[in-house]
Design a protein around this motif. Sequence first.
Motif, PDB file in Angstrom:
ATOM      1  N   ALA A 126      36.606  93.850  43.771  1.00 18.05           N
ATOM      2  CA  ALA A 126      35.344  94.015  43.053  1.00 18.05           C
ATOM      3  C   ALA A 126      34.182  93.396  43.828  1.00 18.05           C
ATOM      4  CB  ALA A 126      35.450  93.399  41.661  1.00 18.05           C
ATOM      5  N   LEU A 127      34.411  92.228  44.422  1.00 18.84           N
ATOM      6  CA  LEU A 127      33.356  91.594  45.211  1.00 18.84           C
ATOM      7  C   LEU A 127      33.025  92.423  46.449  1.00 18.84           C
ATOM      8  CD1 LEU A 127      34.508  87.878  44.944  1.00 18.84           C
ATOM      9  CD2 LEU A 127      32.538  88.927  43.805  1.00 18.84           C
ATOM     10  N   LEU A 128      34.038  93.002  47.077  1.00 16.36           N
ATOM     11  CA  LEU A 128      33.782  93.867  48.225  1.00 16.36           C
ATOM     12  C   LEU A 128      33.044  95.128  47.797  1.00 16.36           C
ATOM     13  CD1 LEU A 128      37.194  93.441  50.058  1.00 16.36           C
ATOM     14  CD2 LEU A 128      34.983  92.501  50.771  1.00 16.36           C
ATOM     15  N   GLU A 129      33.306  95.601  46.601  1.00 17.64           N
ATOM     16  CA  GLU A 129      32.548  96.736  46.072  1.00 17.64           C
ATOM     17  C   GLU A 129      31.081  96.354  45.883  1.00 17.64           C
ATOM     18  OE1 GLU A 129      32.604 100.813  45.060  1.00 17.64           O
ATOM     19  OE2 GLU A 129      34.112  99.508  45.971  1.00 17.64           O
ATOM     20  N   MET A 130      30.844  95.131  45.427  1.00 21.29           N
ATOM     21  CA  MET A 130      29.473  94.648  45.301  1.00 21.29           C
ATOM     22  C   MET A 130      28.801  94.541  46.669  1.00 21.29           C
ATOM     23  SD  MET A 130      30.081  91.818  42.278  1.00 21.29           S
ATOM     24  CE  MET A 130      28.417  91.155  42.396  1.00 21.29           C
ATOM     25  N   TYR A 131      29.582  94.238  47.700  1.00 25.96           N
ATOM     26  CA  TYR A 131      29.053  94.277  49.068  1.00 25.96           C
ATOM     27  C   TYR A 131      28.613  95.694  49.420  1.00 25.96           C
ATOM     28  CZ  TYR A 131      29.497  95.284  54.038  1.00 25.96           C
ATOM     29  OH  TYR A 131      29.290  95.783  55.308  1.00 25.96           O
ATOM     30  N   HIS A 132      29.454  96.679  49.135  1.00 27.43           N
ATOM     31  CA  HIS A 132      29.095  98.071  49.414  1.00 27.43           C
ATOM     32  C   HIS A 132      27.837  98.488  48.644  1.00 27.43           C
ATOM     33  CE1 HIS A 132      32.387  99.365  51.981  1.00 27.43           C
ATOM     34  NE2 HIS A 132      33.258  98.793  51.170  1.00 27.43           N
ATOM     35  N   GLN A 133      27.629  97.883  47.480  1.00 33.71           N
ATOM     36  CA  GLN A 133      26.456  98.191  46.660  1.00 33.71           C
ATOM     37  C   GLN A 133      25.213  97.422  47.113  1.00 33.71           C
ATOM     38  OE1 GLN A 133      27.976  97.075  42.824  1.00 33.71           O
ATOM     39  NE2 GLN A 133      29.240  98.913  42.609  1.00 33.71           N
ATOM     40  N   GLY A 134      25.364  96.584  48.137  1.00 32.72           N
ATOM     41  CA  GLY A 134      24.232  95.841  48.658  1.00 32.72           C
ATOM     42  C   GLY A 134      23.863  94.609  47.856  1.00 32.72           C
ATOM     43  N   LYS A 135      24.785  94.123  47.013  1.00 34.59           N
ATOM     44  CA  LYS A 135      24.476  93.000  46.133  1.00 34.59           C
ATOM     45  C   LYS A 135      24.845  91.640  46.729  1.00 34.59           C
ATOM     46  CE  LYS A 135      24.983  95.692  41.873  1.00 34.59           C
ATOM     47  NZ  LYS A 135      25.765  95.861  40.611  1.00 34.59           N
ATOM     48  N   ILE A 136      25.754  91.624  47.700  1.00 38.95           N
ATOM     49  CA  ILE A 136      26.229  90.367  48.270  1.00 38.95           C
ATOM     50  C   ILE A 136      26.743  90.647  49.674  1.00 38.95           C
ATOM     51  CG2 ILE A 136      28.584  90.619  47.352  1.00 38.95           C
ATOM     52  CD1 ILE A 136      28.553  87.574  46.784  1.00 38.95           C
ATOM     53  N   THR A 137      26.636  89.680  50.561  1.00 35.95           N
ATOM     54  CA  THR A 137      27.116  89.874  51.930  1.00 35.95           C
ATOM     55  C   THR A 137      28.579  89.467  52.062  1.00 35.95           C
ATOM     56  OG1 THR A 137      26.501  87.647  52.653  1.00 35.95           O
ATOM     57  CG2 THR A 137      24.805  89.382  52.821  1.00 35.95           C
ATOM     58  N   LEU A 138      29.206  89.939  53.111  1.00 37.57           N
ATOM     59  CA  LEU A 138      30.582  89.530  53.396  1.00 37.57           C
ATOM     60  C   LEU A 138      30.661  88.027  53.625  1.00 37.57           C
ATOM     61  CD1 LEU A 138      31.715  92.377  55.823  1.00 37.57           C
ATOM     62  CD2 LEU A 138      32.126  92.229  53.352  1.00 37.57           C
ATOM     63  N   GLU A 139      29.675  87.494  54.341  1.00 37.97           N
ATOM     64  CA  GLU A 139      29.656  86.062  54.624  1.00 37.97           C
ATOM     65  C   GLU A 139      29.572  85.241  53.340  1.00 37.97           C
ATOM     66  OE1 GLU A 139      27.043  87.901  57.963  1.00 37.97           O
ATOM     67  OE2 GLU A 139      27.813  88.481  55.995  1.00 37.97           O
ATOM     68  N   LYS A 140      28.778  85.721  52.388  1.00 37.91           N
ATOM     69  CA  LYS A 140      28.630  84.998  51.119  1.00 37.91           C
ATOM     70  C   LYS A 140      29.912  85.073  50.299  1.00 37.91           C
ATOM     71  CE  LYS A 140      25.239  83.312  50.031  1.00 37.91           C
ATOM     72  NZ  LYS A 140      24.722  81.910  50.135  1.00 37.91           N
ATOM     73  N   ILE A 141      30.618  86.195  50.369  1.00 41.32           N
ATOM     74  CA  ILE A 141      31.904  86.305  49.672  1.00 41.32           C
ATOM     75  C   ILE A 141      32.874  85.259  50.207  1.00 41.32           C
ATOM     76  CG2 ILE A 141      33.935  87.773  49.323  1.00 41.32           C
ATOM     77  CD1 ILE A 141      32.005  90.193  49.273  1.00 41.32           C
ATOM     78  N   ALA A 142      32.988  85.152  51.535  1.00 43.92           N
ATOM     79  CA  ALA A 142      33.888  84.149  52.123  1.00 43.92           C
ATOM     80  C   ALA A 142      33.465  82.739  51.726  1.00 43.92           C
ATOM     81  CB  ALA A 142      33.909  84.299  53.640  1.00 43.92           C
ATOM     82  N   GLU A 143      32.164  82.504  51.728  1.00 42.41           N
ATOM     83  CA  GLU A 143      31.656  81.177  51.378  1.00 42.41           C
ATOM     84  C   GLU A 143      32.013  80.797  49.947  1.00 42.41           C
ATOM     85  OE1 GLU A 143      27.276  79.495  50.233  1.00 42.41           O
ATOM     86  OE2 GLU A 143      27.396  80.741  52.028  1.00 42.41           O
ATOM     87  N   LYS A 144      31.792  81.713  49.012  1.00 43.32           N
ATOM     88  CA  LYS A 144      31.928  81.371  47.587  1.00 43.32           C
ATOM     89  C   LYS A 144      33.371  81.433  47.087  1.00 43.32           C
ATOM     90  CE  LYS A 144      27.496  80.801  46.954  1.00 43.32           C
ATOM     91  NZ  LYS A 144      26.862  79.568  46.467  1.00 43.32           N
ATOM     92  N   THR A 145      34.224  82.175  47.773  1.00 47.02           N
ATOM     93  CA  THR A 145      35.614  82.300  47.317  1.00 47.02           C
ATOM     94  C   THR A 145      36.594  81.429  48.093  1.00 47.02           C
ATOM     95  OG1 THR A 145      36.104  84.173  48.778  1.00 47.02           O
ATOM     96  CG2 THR A 145      35.227  84.695  46.585  1.00 47.02           C
ATOM     97  N   ALA A 146      36.158  80.889  49.229  1.00 43.23           N
ATOM     98  CA  ALA A 146      37.088  80.107  50.063  1.00 43.23           C
ATOM     99  C   ALA A 146      36.452  78.818  50.568  1.00 43.23           C
ATOM    100  CB  ALA A 146      37.570  80.962  51.245  1.00 43.23           C
ATOM    101  N   HIS A 147      35.421  78.930  51.426  1.00 45.08           N
ATOM    102  CA  HIS A 147      34.827  77.721  52.010  1.00 45.08           C
ATOM    103  C   HIS A 147      34.418  76.720  50.936  1.00 45.08           C
ATOM    104  CE1 HIS A 147      34.825  80.301  55.406  1.00 45.08           C
ATOM    105  NE2 HIS A 147      33.561  80.656  55.431  1.00 45.08           N
ATOM    106  N   ASN A 148      33.627  77.187  49.973  1.00 48.19           N
ATOM    107  CA  ASN A 148      33.056  76.259  48.989  1.00 48.19           C
ATOM    108  C   ASN A 148      34.104  75.679  48.049  1.00 48.19           C
ATOM    109  OD1 ASN A 148      30.604  76.765  50.129  1.00 48.19           O
ATOM    110  ND2 ASN A 148      29.598  77.437  48.256  1.00 48.19           N
TER     111      ASN A 148
END
Length: 444
Positions: free
Chosen positions: A338-360
């Motif tokens: 779902a988050l990757l789908e939001m990336y395709h929709q231009g709502k969030i970047t791949l980098e931000k997904i990695a940051e919020k689901t793993a790094h942080n």
Amino acid sequence: MKSILIKGATLVNEGRVFVADVYIENGFIAEIGTEINKKADQEINAEGLHLFPGMIDDQVHFREPGLTHKADIFSESMAAVAGGITSFMEMPNTVPNTLTQELLADKYQIAAEMSLANYSFFMGASNDNLDEVLRTDPANVCGIKVFMGSSTGNMLVDNATVLENIFSKAPILVATHCEDEMTIQRNLAVYKEKYGDQLTISMHPLIRSAEACYLSSSMAVELAKKHNTRLHILHISTAAEVGLFDAVTPLAEKRITAEACVHHLWFDDQDYAEKGNLIKWNPAVKTSADRDAVLQGVLDNHIDIIATDHAPHTLEEKLQPYIQAPSGGPLVQHALSALLEMYHQGKITLEKIAEKTAHNVAVCFQIDRRGYIREGYWADLVLVNLNDPVKVTKANILYKCGWSPFEGQTFQSEITHTIISGNLAYMKGKFLTNKTGQRMAFNR
């Protein structure tokens, strides 16, 4: 343990997207480089695929022990791994509630035998188990869970003195579910007076209102500031709550952090007409304005983490009338999609997904050597094909409950490989190992 060489992947890590090879040995990332030619037991051609640090889900309900007709640690960890979640933190409102150190140890034993993913479990708080809470070991338990709103069993903590004691004495992070119970009960009484037995799911975000969330969250923040508590507020669902959190202080220095969940970033109250009780959660899915504000809070760092609050119930339970239907739904298999789908929709970047689901998550919980693609770190990795659509159907749902609120949705991305602590656990729809994940450790 087999060595693995991943060739030509597009890494998404620490704010960068770049092509590299990754060599894994003895469970850890041994080398990251542009051209690694070492011999490995397994080699994965990852050209055209994106490599993410595995998602660390800081809030799941896997229902074991006591509620295993809905889910269990084995079934839900499998679904999580297929969905790109390599580690999870599970909540204490099982049966019996996890309110003693002995019951907590029992859950760790089950996971050691049954969990495909890495794991940790929250110690539960109640109005009368402070001594047990204070015995929690910061080095090998993710945190303490406090329900400042309805829960199952004996887990609603509504005694002001107990809350003061927990917030002032807790040895580790305190994670809270924040909804003001008095406000909810008052709203429920008003709706019952007006509608009797004809309450509907569309009333859910009005009964479990934005006001109820804000009152409770603001009280938790006030308590944490008073006692310098390490507070983490779960599943923020309203625009008003976003402003409670600091967007400027570096995450490692924050004492108060917040989480958003995938369903509050995806659905809004207009979806009740189609989805009904399948999207009945606590806190409730609210307006599109709330959804958009929570997403903006994620993007601008008021909100630090994205998680699932995976909480399955049987379809029969969910199809009961609104007032009887339990809150919660299964999400771990489809959260990253779902988050990757939001990336395709231009709502969030791949980098931000990695940051919020793993790094942080790793920073927030001070997890030992996980959450990043770094040499010397555990190899918890997920390969994704961003351009291979997958439709969610009954046939490919892995949850024990057998349904998903995303059923019928086509996601543009496919999770192709999941590596857990150096083991290739999942590849292109198949599970490849019977090895269990590792118990997470914490640098505290």
